[in-house]
Design an enzyme around this catalytic site. Structure first.
Site, PDB file in Angstrom:
ATOM      1  N   GLY A 186     -15.170   3.539   3.816  1.00  0.00           N
ATOM      2  CA  GLY A 186     -13.852   4.053   3.456  1.00  0.00           C
ATOM      3  C   GLY A 186     -13.332   3.495   2.147  1.00  0.00           C
ATOM      4  O   GLY A 186     -12.196   3.798   1.763  1.00  0.00           O
ATOM      5  N   SER A 238     -12.222   3.540  -1.258  1.00  0.00           N
ATOM      6  CA  SER A 238     -11.909   4.693  -2.110  1.00  0.00           C
ATOM      7  C   SER A 238     -11.474   4.252  -3.503  1.00  0.00           C
ATOM      8  O   SER A 238     -11.462   5.064  -4.426  1.00  0.00           O
ATOM      9  CB  SER A 238     -10.812   5.544  -1.467  1.00  0.00           C
ATOM     10  OG  SER A 238      -9.648   4.770  -1.268  1.00  0.00           O
ATOM     11  N   ASP A 294       0.849  -1.187   0.000  1.00  0.00           N
ATOM     12  CA  ASP A 294       0.000   0.000   0.000  1.00  0.00           C
ATOM     13  C   ASP A 294       0.893   1.249   0.000  1.00  0.00           C
ATOM     14  O   ASP A 294       1.919   1.311   0.666  1.00  0.00           O
ATOM     15  CB  ASP A 294      -0.914  -0.004   1.236  1.00  0.00           C
ATOM     16  CG  ASP A 294      -2.072   0.960   1.101  1.00  0.00           C
ATOM     17  OD1 ASP A 294      -3.222   0.499   0.979  1.00  0.00           O
ATOM     18  OD2 ASP A 294      -1.820   2.188   1.122  1.00  0.00           O
ATOM     19  N   HIS A 350     -10.311  -5.198  -3.318  1.00  0.00           N
ATOM     20  CA  HIS A 350      -8.981  -5.490  -2.783  1.00  0.00           C
ATOM     21  C   HIS A 350      -9.099  -5.902  -1.329  1.00  0.00           C
ATOM     22  O   HIS A 350      -9.904  -5.367  -0.579  1.00  0.00           O
ATOM     23  CB  HIS A 350      -8.046  -4.281  -2.915  1.00  0.00           C
ATOM     24  CG  HIS A 350      -8.641  -2.994  -2.428  1.00  0.00           C
ATOM     25  ND1 HIS A 350      -9.542  -2.272  -3.174  1.00  0.00           N
ATOM     26  CD2 HIS A 350      -8.482  -2.327  -1.269  1.00  0.00           C
ATOM     27  CE1 HIS A 350      -9.905  -1.199  -2.499  1.00  0.00           C
ATOM     28  NE2 HIS A 350      -9.297  -1.206  -1.335  1.00  0.00           N
TER      29      HIS A 350
HETATM   30  P1  5GP Z   1      -9.746   1.479   0.251  1.00  0.00           P
HETATM   31  O1  5GP Z   1      -9.814   2.773   1.026  1.00  0.00           O
HETATM   32  O2  5GP Z   1     -10.436   1.595  -1.089  1.00  0.00           O
HETATM   33  O3  5GP Z   1     -10.200   0.283   1.045  1.00  0.00           O
HETATM   34  O4  5GP Z   1      -8.209   1.206   0.006  1.00  0.00           O
HETATM   35  C1  5GP Z   1      -7.499   1.775  -1.047  1.00  0.00           C
HETATM   36  C2  5GP Z   1      -6.055   1.685  -0.668  1.00  0.00           C
HETATM   37  O5  5GP Z   1      -5.297   1.868  -1.849  1.00  0.00           O
HETATM   38  C3  5GP Z   1      -5.594   2.749   0.329  1.00  0.00           C
HETATM   39  O6  5GP Z   1      -5.045   2.118   1.473  1.00  0.00           O
HETATM   40  C4  5GP Z   1      -4.564   3.563  -0.462  1.00  0.00           C
HETATM   41  O7  5GP Z   1      -3.480   3.962   0.347  1.00  0.00           O
HETATM   42  C5  5GP Z   1      -4.137   2.612  -1.549  1.00  0.00           C
HETATM   43  N1  5GP Z   1      -3.749   3.235  -2.810  1.00  0.00           N
HETATM   44  C6  5GP Z   1      -4.446   4.184  -3.491  1.00  0.00           C
HETATM   45  N2  5GP Z   1      -3.799   4.489  -4.636  1.00  0.00           N
HETATM   46  C7  5GP Z   1      -2.695   3.716  -4.674  1.00  0.00           C
HETATM   47  C8  5GP Z   1      -1.618   3.584  -5.615  1.00  0.00           C
HETATM   48  O8  5GP Z   1      -1.563   4.233  -6.660  1.00  0.00           O
HETATM   49  N3  5GP Z   1      -0.640   2.689  -5.312  1.00  0.00           N
HETATM   50  C9  5GP Z   1      -0.668   1.942  -4.161  1.00  0.00           C
HETATM   51  N4  5GP Z   1       0.340   1.100  -3.958  1.00  0.00           N
HETATM   52  N5  5GP Z   1      -1.667   2.041  -3.253  1.00  0.00           N
HETATM   53  C10 5GP Z   1      -2.655   2.920  -3.516  1.00  0.00           C
END
Ligand code: 5GP
Ligand code: ZN
Length: 113
Positions: free
Chosen positions: A92, A94, A30, A99
């Site tokens: 949350g 995003s 992440d 994933h």
């Molecule tokens: P969500 O909030 O959707 O459950 O998790 C999305 C995750 O993706 C977040 O923890 C964020 O830090 C990670 N993330 C978002 N954009 C990128 C990216 O371009 N590369 C990586 N490695 N992680 C990302």
């Protein structure tokens, strides 16, 4: 999906730190880690989120979790780690490519926020 950042990461169009890969799964660090281990495990196939997954996706949903367990074992964090699937904006979520978060390497409190 050409405008999905995780599809672009899977294709190598956006750089990432690869942790694990097989025919159906890609796992990477992440960008904004919330624990010493914070790995994202994604199906290579675009699935918008858990609530959009269909019964034909059951195997890949399970494989993502088993990949998390394998990574946790490899990293020696089996004393306590967490797999998290944020589902919907209110949780949350995003990035709308399903994933599994693997979080570990520190004390994890319960209940999560
Ligand atoms: P969500 O909030 O959707 O459950 O998790 C999305 C995750 O993706 C977040 O923890 C964020 O830090 C990670 N993330 C978002 N954009 C990128 C990216 O371009 N590369 C990586 N490695 N992680 C990302
Ligand atoms: Zn995608």
């Amino acid at each position: 999906m050409s405008d999905c950042i995780f599809c672009r990461i899977v294709k190598g169009e956006i750089p990432s730190k690869k942790v694990y890969e097989d025919e159906h799964i890609y796992a990477f660090e992440d960008l904004d880690p919330k624990a010493p281990t914070h790995v994202l495990i994604v199906p290579k196939k675009h699935i918008r989120g858990l609530k959009e997954a269909e019964s034909s996706d059951a195997e890949i949903v399970g494989q993502c979790h088993l990949a998390a367990a394998k990574i946790a074992k490899d990293r020696g964090i089996e004393d306590g780690y967490r797999t998290v699937l944020n589902v919907g904006p209110g949780s949350g979520q995003s990035v709308f490519h399903m994933h599994v978060h693997l979080l570990g390497g520190r004390k994890l409190t319960w209940p999560p926020g």
